[in-house]
Scaffold this motif. Structure first.
Motif, PDB file in Angstrom:
ATOM      1  N   ILE A  60       0.856  -1.187   0.000  1.00 22.20           N
ATOM      2  CA  ILE A  60       0.000   0.000   0.000  1.00 22.20           C
ATOM      3  C   ILE A  60       0.891   1.235   0.000  1.00 22.20           C
ATOM      4  O   ILE A  60       1.576   1.521   0.977  1.00 22.20           O
ATOM      5  N   ASP A  61       0.906   1.941  -1.118  1.00 20.68           N
ATOM      6  CA  ASP A  61       1.810   3.083  -1.251  1.00 20.68           C
ATOM      7  C   ASP A  61       1.140   4.405  -0.958  1.00 20.68           C
ATOM      8  O   ASP A  61       1.779   5.415  -0.772  1.00 20.68           O
ATOM      9  N   GLY A  62      -0.159   4.410  -0.982  1.00 16.45           N
ATOM     10  CA  GLY A  62      -0.853   5.664  -0.743  1.00 16.45           C
ATOM     11  C   GLY A  62      -2.297   5.492  -1.147  1.00 16.45           C
ATOM     12  O   GLY A  62      -2.704   4.400  -1.563  1.00 16.45           O
ATOM     13  N   TYR A 272       3.889  -1.513  14.742  1.00 19.36           N
ATOM     14  CA  TYR A 272       3.774  -0.062  14.787  1.00 19.36           C
ATOM     15  C   TYR A 272       4.872   0.595  13.951  1.00 19.36           C
ATOM     16  O   TYR A 272       4.602   1.496  13.158  1.00 19.36           O
ATOM     17  N   GLN A 273       6.106   0.114  14.122  1.00 19.74           N
ATOM     18  CA  GLN A 273       7.217   0.707  13.381  1.00 19.74           C
ATOM     19  C   GLN A 273       7.068   0.524  11.885  1.00 19.74           C
ATOM     20  O   GLN A 273       7.269   1.454  11.110  1.00 19.74           O
ATOM     21  N   GLU A 274       6.751  -0.693  11.482  1.00 19.26           N
ATOM     22  CA  GLU A 274       6.660  -0.957  10.047  1.00 19.26           C
ATOM     23  C   GLU A 274       5.408  -0.303   9.457  1.00 19.26           C
ATOM     24  O   GLU A 274       5.456   0.321   8.409  1.00 19.26           O
ATOM     25  N   GLY A 275       4.281  -0.484  10.159  1.00 23.09           N
ATOM     26  CA  GLY A 275       3.013   0.026   9.624  1.00 23.09           C
ATOM     27  C   GLY A 275       2.976   1.533   9.560  1.00 23.09           C
ATOM     28  O   GLY A 275       2.655   2.120   8.527  1.00 23.09           O
ATOM     29  N   PHE A 276       3.326   2.169  10.682  1.00 20.06           N
ATOM     30  CA  PHE A 276       3.143   3.620  10.748  1.00 20.06           C
ATOM     31  C   PHE A 276       4.431   4.396  10.491  1.00 20.06           C
ATOM     32  O   PHE A 276       4.461   5.289   9.675  1.00 20.06           O
ATOM     33  N   ASN A 277       5.518   4.029  11.220  1.00 19.30           N
ATOM     34  CA  ASN A 277       6.741   4.817  11.054  1.00 19.30           C
ATOM     35  C   ASN A 277       7.325   4.670   9.659  1.00 19.30           C
ATOM     36  O   ASN A 277       7.902   5.599   9.119  1.00 19.30           O
ATOM     37  N   ASN A 278       7.219   3.483   9.081  1.00 17.42           N
ATOM     38  CA  ASN A 278       7.760   3.289   7.734  1.00 17.42           C
ATOM     39  C   ASN A 278       6.662   3.269   6.672  1.00 17.42           C
ATOM     40  O   ASN A 278       6.927   2.940   5.532  1.00 17.42           O
ATOM     41  N   ASN A 279       5.455   3.557   7.076  1.00 16.42           N
ATOM     42  CA  ASN A 279       4.320   3.582   6.145  1.00 16.42           C
ATOM     43  C   ASN A 279       4.255   2.324   5.284  1.00 16.42           C
ATOM     44  O   ASN A 279       4.225   2.389   4.061  1.00 16.42           O
ATOM     45  N   ASN A 280       4.265   1.203   5.937  1.00 19.05           N
ATOM     46  CA  ASN A 280       4.218  -0.060   5.218  1.00 19.05           C
ATOM     47  C   ASN A 280       3.083  -0.873   5.811  1.00 19.05           C
ATOM     48  O   ASN A 280       3.299  -1.874   6.479  1.00 19.05           O
ATOM     49  N   LEU A 281       1.861  -0.426   5.563  1.00 17.73           N
ATOM     50  CA  LEU A 281       0.705  -1.012   6.249  1.00 17.73           C
ATOM     51  C   LEU A 281       0.494  -2.474   5.861  1.00 17.73           C
ATOM     52  O   LEU A 281       0.028  -3.279   6.655  1.00 17.73           O
ATOM     53  N   PHE A 283       2.835  -4.747   5.184  1.00 13.34           N
ATOM     54  CA  PHE A 283       3.764  -5.559   5.955  1.00 13.34           C
ATOM     55  C   PHE A 283       3.329  -5.607   7.416  1.00 13.34           C
ATOM     56  O   PHE A 283       3.350  -6.669   8.053  1.00 13.34           O
TER      57      PHE A 283
END
Lengths: 314, 434
Positions: A60-62, A272-281, A283
């Motif tokens: 999901i890129d945006g 939390y880190q991958e989903g939100f901080n790295n915007n990789n929902l 993963f």
């Protein structure tokens, strides 16, 4: 009885009775009463669960920029960060269970005794921490376990001649702080569970055992423990769940999701880190599904080994 | 039939009850004849709210025909960025104007349709007056998406008193070799470390590689984290700690921890390098050092630059707003105009992104920063400003910064469980596979 003036009221009367019927009919009433739960379950639980499963197969890129990537997210799980998070969370869960079952059990036995002085005071004192916010408690622990000589814990240790410790930048020391925070917070809740279990054990059993010459310890071993087995099983089950879902404690202790060297990175922290901080929902969702599988497996293993699924009375 | 109708009805009623909580709207009061437009602004920094409120007052004075009411929400750092991410992802709920921190910015430029508005038409007219390196940090494919508050020039903060005690002249320090040699003297004479290094954040390491023209990512977002310059620089920091013994790991792990502030406030280290905006932390959290600290340019590497632009917050406009054009005009006046730029200094203590603001007489007026550090702050800055470039903020930047903080710096400088080469290589390889 057929008064003509009543006829005009026939319709509303019937409607009201239909409503009444709805609530009193054995067929429909249960559905009406569970409806709020069903609805909130569908909207707030089932829909997100289904979305998570779908998202775990996507990149999901945006907004509107979603690619289906098959099992790629799950393949990406095979990395040292994830393994570290699983191992750390497992250790944390292990320690919390090791502390949070025997300790409250013993305390609750004392609190259940008629002879204990100040029972009610201690009951509420033990339960109080459960009412505080994790963030507030975590912040307090973070400052109390600061590395300066003057922080609460270090200055207390200094009285005994122990050198100041850097608590939150060392893997073992910080595991200790996390388990301590958890123990402080949840002990009262587990005491309540055990207390209610203890109060369900008939007094006569102890009396009979005492007449037969059983010591207090034998009574504990042969009456209290077996009677509390369902409660212990329940506490272990929720502790497994609670341990694996730990997030806020570590978040508060390190003032965010990033702990140095990942010494406080739990699985949920990793989501939390991958989903939100790295915007990789996508993963992040895959990690969530993996967490679900792990907790499910651990719980099933524990329930099987404790004989939960065996048929009773055979 | 009627029974099912009743069930349906109760379902609808329940839903209505649940959902009615979500639709609350705020109303704005009328002022004068023209109804002001309400713009929403999210930030994670209370100070920025004060700056924007001041900018709104200025705007409403200059443009009585299109007044603005700015509704500001200040959230915690992480929470704000998460909320924004979800709002943009789901297509609803984002504010008109929003502050996005530099290490998070790349998250919002991912994909083919960023949820932020291109700002080229307000940036380009003033391009020659802006320090463009700072604009590039928030750009993608030649489109600018955010406007920073400051340059964030990396500078050295020296403790005058300790240098006098050791008999070392601060102004003699030009290169890093000078710095290390002076450090040894300081340690010898005062018993206090020359400096502290961050082990859980990146402010000690990142500016140094940037000053040598290196970075975490290349121009096109490729990973260059494990190059020779980065390796050597990390080795230099490690040597400062364990070989030259002129530095200690920052108490608390980083220069924003309560432990560090309390410790530094007692004059326990002779210097620290941080960006210009760190002045505010001295004034606020280390009041006892007032009059003792001076700001000087960074020591330089052979052939390197004199400073680096570090940190930052890009103010952006989301595509979800109803008054995008107005928001853009307002933002340009607030942050790109000369007056606005001067205000970033006078209100926030930041080094302004417009170079013509730097020479304005308003900049030399006394304020709490000149009281603390002396009056030559801007002369120091002017000497290094020309050297400030951009950093490369590719899609992998948020991830790279996180790895730098929690793995590289910590494992090499604090735990010593990995050599600089191992740590950099491991992180670089991980980033490459992402």
């Amino acid at each position: 009885m057929a008064d003509p003036s009543v006829i005009g009221l026939g319709k509303p009367f019937i409607r009201r009775s239909r409503l009444k019927q709805l609530f009193s009919s054995q067929k429909t009433a249960p559905y009406v009463f569970v409806l709020p739960f069903i609805l909130s379950f569908l909207v707030f639980f089932l829909y997100p669960i289904v979305s998570t499963v779908i998202m775990s197969f996507q990149r999901i890129d945006g907004p509107g920029d979603i690619t289906f990537i098959g099992l790629q997210n799950y393949k990406n799980l095979l990395n040292p960060h994830f393994f570290n998070a699983v191992w750390l969370t497992t250790r944390y869960t292990f320690w919390t269970i090791l502390v949070l079952v025997p300790l409250p059990l013993v305390l609750s036995i004392f609190l259940n005794k008629k002879t204990t002085i100040g029972k009610n005071f201690f009951r509420s004192a033990f339960f109080m921490p459960a009412l505080t916010s994790v963030i507030v408690a975590g912040l307090f622990f973070r400052l109390a376990f600061g590395e300066q000589q003057t922080t609460l814990v270090n200055s207390m240790l200094g009285v005994f001649g122990i050198k100041p410790t850097i608590w939150l930048q060392d893997a073992d020391a910080s595991m200790f702080v996390m388990v301590l925070l958890c123990t402080w917070r949840w002990m009262g809740v587990n005491i309540i569970y055990f207390l209610s279990g203890l109060q369900g054990i008939p007094e006569e059993l102890y009396e009979a055992a005492a007449i037969d010459g059983a010591s207090e310890f034998e009574q504990f071993l042969h009456i209290t423990l077996p009677s509390l087995k369902p409660v212990i099983m329940y506490v272990v089950t929720i502790s497994v769940y609670g341990g694996y879902s730990m997030f806020a404690e570590s978040f508060a202790l390190w003032n965010g999701p990033r702990s140095p060297g990942e010494i406080g990175m739990t699985i949920v922290n990793y989501i939390y880190q991958e989903g939100f901080n790295n915007n990789n929902l996508g993963f992040g969702s895959a990690i969530g599904i993996a967490l679900f599988a792990i907790v499910m497996a651990v719980n099933l293993l524990q329930l099987f080994s404790s004989g939960f699924f065996k048929k009773e009375g055979t | 039939m009627k029974k099912s109708l009743a069930i349906l009805l109760s379902t609808v009623l329940l839903l209505a009850m649940i959902l009615s909580g979500c639709g609350a709207k705020t109303s704005t009061a009328k002022t004068g004849d023209i109804k002001p437009t309400t713009l929403n602004f999210w930030t994670f920094q209370e100070l920025h709210k004060g700056f924007m409120d001041d900018a709104v007052a200025t705007w409403n004075k200059n443009h009585p025909d299109k007044p603005i009411v700015l509704k500001t929400d200040v959230y915690p750092y992480d929470e704000q960025h998460n909320k924004l991410l979800i709002a943009l992802q789901s297509g609803t709920g984002a504010p008109d104007i929003v502050d996005i921190e530099i290490s998070k910015f790349a998250n919002f430029l991912k994909g083919s349709k960023p949820g932020l508005v291109e700002l080229n038409d307000v940036v380009e007219p003033v391009k020659d007056k802006l320090i463009m390196g700072r604009m590039e940090n928030y750009a993608k494919d030649g489109k600018y998406y955010g406007i920073d508050y400051h340059v964030g020039a990396e500078v050295m903060y020296y403790n005058k008193a300790l240098f006098e005690q050791a008999g070392v002249n601060i102004n003699d320090i030009v290169t890093w070799d000078d710095y290390i040699a002076a450090g040894k003297k300081i340690v010898e004479k005062t018993g206090k470390p020359m400096t502290t290094l961050e082990t859980t954040e990146h402010w000690s390491y990142y500016p140094l590689i940037n000053m040598q023209g290196s970075d975490l990512l290349g121009k096109n977002g490729e990973v260059i984290l494990d190059n020779e310059i980065n390796k050597k620089t990390l080795e230099m920091l490690k040597d400062m700690l364990y070989k030259d013994k002129i530095a200690v790991p920052a108490p608390g792990g980083f220069h924003h921890s309560e432990e560090y502030w309390a410790w530094m406030n007692k004059g326990n280290a002779a210097s620290v390098w941080m960006p210009m905006w760190y002045m505010g932390r001295f004034v606020q959290y280390m009041p006892d050092l007032k009059g003792q600290m001076v700001i000087r340019p960074m020591p330089i590497f052979p052939g390197g630059k004199k400073s680096a632009g570090m940190g930052g917050t890009g103010t952006a406009i989301t595509t979800q707003g109803k008054n995008i054009e107005l928001a853009k005009q307002f933002l340009a006046e607030a942050k790109l105009s000369k007056d606005g730029s001067i205000k970033t200094w006078s209100l926030l203590g930041f080094d302004p992104i417009r170079s013509d603001a730097w020479t304005d007489p308003a900049m030399s007026a006394d304020n709490k920063y000149t009281d603390y550090f002396g009056t030559d702050i801007f002369n120091t800055l002017k000497a290094v400003i020309g050297d400030i470039g951009s950093i490369n903020v590719g899609a992998k930047f948020p991830n790279a910064i996180t790895l730098l903080q929690k793995n590289i710096c910590f494992k090499v400088l604090k735990e010593q469980s990995q050599t600089p080469e191992q740590a950099l290589k491991e992180a670089a390889e991980e980033l490459r596979t992402k």
